[in-house]
Write an enzyme that holds these catalytic residues in place. Structure first.
Site, PDB file in Angstrom:
ATOM      1  CE  LYS A  50       5.404   1.314  -1.897  1.00 13.09           C
ATOM      2  NZ  LYS A  50       3.977   1.193  -2.221  1.00 13.09           N
ATOM      3  CB  SER A 304       8.193   4.993   4.520  1.00 14.26           C
ATOM      4  OG  SER A 304       8.404   6.191   3.800  1.00 14.26           O
TER       5      SER A 304
END
Length: 502
Positions: A50, A304
């Site tokens: 992110k 991720s």
């Protein structure tokens, strides 16, 4: 050059993010006869990809926008990406988080220098309040996924993949929430190497992108799962949906047990522990190999994120055996007389390991036992059930019964001879002080609590099993109160495992 490709190539992510490694999972590669590579976004400064999109968006603000600062709504990795990026650039950051956010996440945002505003009981209410603050303060809102520059920042993962693996590449497996990561990665890779398959991976209970692609339009889910909270998105983005329709080949759905098995697979390959959403890529990759039987392929899974609460590991470990198809759970009825249990173990279980055994005397005629059996594959589970039936044992396969795995295995023998008109409900309570009190207020009156089971799992929500004595039975009155409360719930009164053991 297409705009999205130009934005990815000119993004400024490396002023804050790092180029993460692409590591081979050697044991998995040998076991499956494929080359399996893991893209390690868990190595980022905030342990998640992110930071890429957040920094790329914030770094390109005008001087006037920088002077006022940025705002977003998030209780997860996006919040940390925004505050880390804002601090690096010397910009004020405000993060609106639901009041139900665990303190560990609030402290993490504050630790990076962000100003935390607690508002609302869920993300939607927090996001609405962030919009109000944006208008009144002049702060710039940083979207979590539905923004060109955010998508471009995430797309740099695709650029790195092609540079780090310039040879054979067959499939890339990408976790999907709102769609920012897969949109950027797919757009980049498909424009440069169109034969590479881009496959998204979503949980069954948070599959907004899969349903939207199937319907040809964006679908809003009525509710989302709480285990893989990093991808718990009810509605995907407009821009991300458009790019996924154009570039994504397929979406694979996985369940919680499979996801727990994926977390273990990454741990064994890297000795790192990823969060549930971070393990979606490898989980989908392993499911793809199982369903297609492919060999000699080069497959990449994107890890991720690794913002895992330590307290959640117990739950993951408990569910991993089922996810790996190494354990099957059964309810078996045997006669209540001396020697019957020994005969069951000797004649039916044989040389298999018993992984779990729960029993309490409830009748002088029959005994219901909750038993876990070690298996080597799914076919063996069905074969065991058939053998039980052939030998005259009534049995119920509970391997895929979430109520049994989450609650009943800890409560066997809890039948009550005095309870009347009981209805059983599963709830997802926010892990915050006062959650139980709010529930009791909503059910006050003539609904006596006849059963209660809760076990912390280290997530934002706790799973609670509650029995209520309801003299009015199903009049709709109780449901209206529960709907007004706002907690996600499901009635389990008709679940076979409940009738057998509770």
């Amino acid at each position: 050059m297409k705009k999205i490709i130009r934005q990815i190539l000119t993004s400024r992510v490396y002023e804050a993010a790092i180029e993460t490694s692409l590591d081979e999972a050697v044991a998995l590669s040998l076991q499956t006869e494929n080359t399996i590579l893991l893209k390690r976004e868990d190595q980022q400064p905030v342990f998640s990809f992110k930071i890429r999109g957040a920094y790329n968006r914030i770094s390109q603000l005008s001087n006037k926008e920088r002077a006022k600062g940025v705002i977003t709504a998030s209780a997860g990795n996006h919040a940390q990406g925004v505050v880390f990026s804002a601090r690096r650039l010397g910009i004020r950051s405000v993060i609106v988080m639901p009041v139900t956010t665990p303190q560990i996440k609030v402290d993490a945002v504050k630790g990076y220098g962000g100003e935390v505003v607690l508002y609302g009981n869920n993300y939607s209410e927090a996001a609405e309040h962030a919009a109000v603050l944006k208008r009144s303060s002049g702060l710039t809102y940083i979207p979590p996924f539905d923004d060109e520059l955010v998508i471009a920042g995430q797309g740099t993962v695709g650029d790195e993949l092609l540079r780090q693996n310039p040879g054979q590449l067959d499939c890339v497996f990408v976790p999907v929430g709102g769609g920012g990561l897969i949109a950027g990665v797919a757009a980049y890779i498909k424009n440069l190497r169109p034969k590479v398959k881009i496959i998204g991976v979503e949980p069954f209970d948070s599959d907004a992108m899969a349903r939207s692609l199937e319907a040809g339009k964006r679908i809003t889910l009525p509710s989302v799962g709480v285990f893989a909270d990093g991808v718990a998105v009810k509605t995907v983005g407009r821009q991300t949906f458009k790019l996924c329709r154009q570039y994504v080949d397929n979406i694979i759905r996985v369940n919680t047990d499979e996801l727990c098995s994926g977390i273990k697979a990454i741990y064994q390959a890297t000795r790192s522990i990823v969060e549930p959403a971070g393990a979606l890529g490898i989980t989908g990759l392993l499911k793809y190999i199982k369903t297609t039987g492919c060999k000699q392929k080069t497959l990449i899974a994107i890890n991720s994120g690794a913002n895992m609460n330590f307290e959640r590991l117990r739950y993951v470990a408990e569910r991993t055996l089922v996810g790996e198809q190494q354990e099957a759970l059964f309810a078996v009825t045997i006669t209540e007389k001396p020697g019957s249990l020994k005969r069951f173990c000797h004649d039916m279980v044989g040389d298999r390991n018993i992984t779990e055994f729960n029993y309490r005397l409830a009748s002088r005629q029959k005994a219901h036992i909750f038993v876990g059996i070690s298996i080597t594959n799914e076919a063996e589970r069905y074969t065991f059930s058939e053998r039980l039936t052939a030998a005259g044992y009534d049995n119920l396969d509970l391997t895929e019964n979430d109520l049994a795995k989450t609650h009943i295995r800890y409560m066997v023998g809890g039948k009550s001879p005095v309870v009347r008109n009981e209805r059983l409900f599963r709830f997802w309570f926010p892990e915050t002080p006062g959650a139980l009190v709010r529930f009791l207020d909503a059910t006050r009156g003539n609904h006596n609590i006849s059963l209660f089971h809760y076990r912390t799992q280290g997530g934002d929500f706790g799973r609670v099993l509650i029995g209520l004595e309801c003299p009015e039975k199903k009049s709709g009155k109780l449901e209206r109160r529960l709907d007004a409360l706002g907690y996600r719930y499901r009635e389990e009164t008709d679940n076979s495992a409940y009738s057998l053991f509770l």
